[in-house]
Motif scaffolding. Structure first.
Motif, short mmCIF file in Angstrom:
data_model
loop_
_atom_site.label_atom_id
_atom_site.label_comp_id
_atom_site.label_asym_id
_atom_site.label_seq_id
_atom_site.Cartn_x
_atom_site.Cartn_y
_atom_site.Cartn_z
N LYS A 75 0.84 -1.20 0.00
CA LYS A 75 0.00 0.00 0.00
C LYS A 75 0.87 1.24 0.00
O LYS A 75 1.88 1.30 0.71
N SER A 77 0.40 5.38 0.51
CA SER A 77 -0.45 6.52 0.85
C SER A 77 0.26 7.79 0.41
O SER A 77 1.45 7.95 0.66
N ARG A 106 -3.49 2.10 -3.29
CA ARG A 106 -3.04 3.49 -3.16
C ARG A 106 -4.17 4.34 -2.62
O ARG A 106 -5.33 4.15 -2.97
N HIS A 107 -3.79 5.27 -1.75
CA HIS A 107 -4.76 6.20 -1.16
C HIS A 107 -4.17 7.59 -1.24
O HIS A 107 -3.02 7.80 -0.86
N VAL A 109 -4.76 11.69 -0.27
CA VAL A 109 -5.47 12.68 0.53
C VAL A 109 -4.89 14.04 0.19
O VAL A 109 -3.66 14.18 0.05
#
Length: 131
Positions: A75, A77, A106-107, A109
């Motif tokens: 993952k 981020s 994937r994230h 913000v």
């Protein structure tokens, strides 16, 4: 049996706080925030595209130092200070993970960051080989 050190430090990527760049416990590797600083000078470029390129290169340096590779990342981020850097992030993402069937989660913000940072990367990796 002595335990291996869990802290992973990479020359040129140290934080100002007393924290490592990453930590490894067995095969699990987690990074702290990785910025787009130039590791040879410690400077943060004003250009967000350059910061993105350097952040992805710095992430690869952290992985390599810990005995991992991008293939071990489960993952990623991404925190962006401004959504305008997303295109540059996507370009680096596609270069690092070109196979759509073999990409980590994937994230992203969008949130204000300190000190002129355009982005920060954080990853979780599971190291498949001993290193």
């Amino acid at each position: 049996m002595p335990r291996s050190p869990r802290s992973v430090d990479v020359p040129g990527l140290a934080h100002n706080a007393p924290i490592p760049v990453a930590a490894r416990v067995g095969p699990l590797l987690c990074s702290s925030a990785i910025a787009g600083k130039d590791p040879s000078t410690g400077q943060l470029p004003a250009d967000s595209g350059i910061q993105v390129r350097l952040a992805f290169a710095n992430m690869q340096r952290v992985l390599a130092t810990a005995g991992a590779s991008p293939a071990d990342v489960a993952k990623l981020s991404v925190t962006l200070s401004d959504d305008s850097a997303r295109e540059a992030v996507n370009a680096e993402w596609l270069a690092l993970f070109p196979d759509p069937a073999d990409r980590p989660a994937r994230h992203v913000v969008v949130h204000a960051l300190q000190h002129g940072l355009a982005l920060q990367l954080e990853f979780i990796a599971l190291i498949q080989k001993e290193g």
